[in-house]
Scaffold this active site. Structure first.
Site, PDB file in Angstrom:
ATOM      1  N   ASP A 139       0.816  -1.200   0.000  1.00 50.69           N
ATOM      2  CA  ASP A 139       0.000   0.000   0.000  1.00 50.69           C
ATOM      3  C   ASP A 139       0.861   1.267   0.000  1.00 50.69           C
ATOM      4  O   ASP A 139       0.557   2.237  -0.707  1.00 50.69           O
ATOM      5  CB  ASP A 139      -0.929   0.003   1.215  1.00 50.69           C
ATOM      6  N   PHE A 167      -5.486   2.300   0.373  1.00 49.62           N
ATOM      7  CA  PHE A 167      -5.782   1.684  -0.921  1.00 49.62           C
ATOM      8  C   PHE A 167      -5.955   0.178  -0.796  1.00 49.62           C
ATOM      9  O   PHE A 167      -6.638  -0.435  -1.623  1.00 49.62           O
ATOM     10  CB  PHE A 167      -4.718   2.056  -1.947  1.00 49.62           C
ATOM     11  N   ASP A 168      -5.367  -0.459   0.210  1.00 47.76           N
ATOM     12  CA  ASP A 168      -5.682  -1.855   0.507  1.00 47.76           C
ATOM     13  C   ASP A 168      -7.162  -1.990   0.847  1.00 47.76           C
ATOM     14  O   ASP A 168      -7.856  -2.889   0.355  1.00 47.76           O
ATOM     15  CB  ASP A 168      -4.839  -2.364   1.679  1.00 47.76           C
ATOM     16  N   VAL A 169      -7.637  -1.105   1.712  1.00 46.61           N
ATOM     17  CA  VAL A 169      -9.043  -1.148   2.114  1.00 46.61           C
ATOM     18  C   VAL A 169      -9.947  -0.841   0.929  1.00 46.61           C
ATOM     19  O   VAL A 169     -10.969  -1.510   0.706  1.00 46.61           O
ATOM     20  CB  VAL A 169      -9.294  -0.162   3.271  1.00 46.61           C
TER      21      VAL A 169
END
Length: 385
Positions: A139, A167-169
């Site tokens: 991320d 951005f992972d989420v």
């Protein structure tokens, strides 16, 4: 009552954050999620400490409720056969190995769909499966490469990463959206498909107005601290004690703000009549607002401005954020599991009127359900449809 995804089997070959976050949301909504972990230690977030609870990483606990853990060594023929059988039975398979990583085990989309033509196969990567396939999908790298860090921080200082792996989420949420859309298509046609999500694409769409500034306007935005490039006021302001976020996103809100601050004439000043005017002349307007706001404490202004119809709020720590959610009746903390395994966890963000979210299973211990899952996978059973 059961969740809206009751009866759906998800084979989860993902790890760390984006994939596990996606599969946790699916599990909350009723899907049966089998979390496949590699020996000897499983998902590496199990050991990402501090902080921890009873020796287990709170990072791992935060994204793995509702699942059953099965340890499989994909380099072992017997375990690989079980993995392939799980893939054959699954409605959804989700993985976030480096692109091409599942192919060497015969668990790539093309291989899986030969035995399971209805499978919805979701892949999450950092930078896609083409030229970016070899770039590690962390991320922080995406925050840098996408341009987010260039937008975060004070104008005269260094850029900063967001406080979470944003951005992972976001990619995890996009994976869920893609999976549900593909399941809808399967319901209509009987055919599965490959759903691909990458963090960089999630980032670029997630930068919304900043992306549009460049793509549609040819403007490269840069960091402005807590200010907004297109709206003013829309940032924290000093009060007599703590900072308070104050927002007047339209002319009516600005008039209300000026009235509540005791300076109604400012709203009629030709320099500040419209949002375009206020944004262009923010350096002249800011001190006029600050002069009034420093006359009272933040909590006082919070109540006064809200009652006047002006959006505002404090800059909280996480504990105060949860307290605010409690105050607003959102019940942000729920208990997952029972007895000695009961664990406080953050509530699923969606509420359903007829098919409520389920919090029955706490985050699993490593291979906690290995014996029962191995027995199930070796018993004769056709895929349910």
């Amino acid at each position: 009552m059961t969740g809206p995804l009751d009866g759906l089997l998800v084979a989860d070959f993902s790890r760390v954050l984006a994939g596990p976050y996606a599969t946790m949301l699916l599990a909350d909504m009723g899907a049966e999620v089998v979390k496949v972990e590699g020996p000897p230690t499983g998902d590496e977030t199990r050991s990402w400490t501090p902080p921890e609870r009873d020796g287990v990483s709170t990072y791992y606990l935060g994204v793995n409720r509702g699942k059953r853990s099965l340890v499989l060594d994909l380099r072992d023929d017997a375990d690989l056969a079980l993995a392939r059988e799980l893939a054959r039975r699954a409605d959804v398979l989700i993985e976030n190995l480096r692109p091409g990583g599942m192919a060497k085990f015969g668990l790539d989309f093309e291989s899986v769909r030969r035995d399971n033509p209805g499978v919805v196969y979701a892949s999450i990567s950092g930078f896609g499966s083409a030229e970016g396939a070899d770039v590690p999908g962390y991320d922080l790298l995406v925050q840098g490469i996408s341009g987010l860090i260039s937008l975060t921080g004070s104008p005269d200082g260094p850029g900063y990463r967001a406080g979470i792996s944003v951005f992972d989420v976001m990619a995890g949420n996009h994976a869920v959206i893609g999976i549900l859309a593909a399941l809808r298509h399967r319901d209509l046609t009987g055919a599965g498909q490959h759903v691909e999500v990458n963090l960089l694409s999630s980032a670029l769409t997630g930068l919304v107005n900043h992306s549009s500034a460049w793509v549609a306007g040819g403007v490269v935005p840069y960091r402005m601290g807590n200010a907004h490039p297109s709206v003013f006021p829309y940032e924290p302001f000093a009060t007599a004690d703590n900072d308070l976020i104050v927002i007047a996103a339209n002319d009516r809100q600005f008039q209300r703000l000026c009235g509540a601050l005791g300076i109604p004439e400012v709203a009629e000043d030709e320099r500040f009549r419209t949002n375009r005017d206020r944004t262009r002349n923010r350096e002249q307007l800011r001190p006029l607002l600050e002069e009034q706001l420093t006359r009272r404490k933040a909590d006082e202004w919070f109540d006064l401005l809200l009652s006047a119809g002006v959006p505002c709020g404090p800059i909280n720590t996480i504990d105060d954020g949860f307290a605010a959610a409690e105050r607003f009746g959102l019940e942000p903390v729920v208990e997952v599991g029972e007895g000695d395994r009961a664990l406080p966890t953050t509530r699923h963000p969606i509420r359903f009127s007829s098919t409520p979210v389920d919090y029955a299973l706490p985050p699993p211990e490593l291979d906690e359900h290995g014996a029962e899952l191995r027995a199930w996978l070796t018993s004769p059973q056709e895929k349910a449809r």
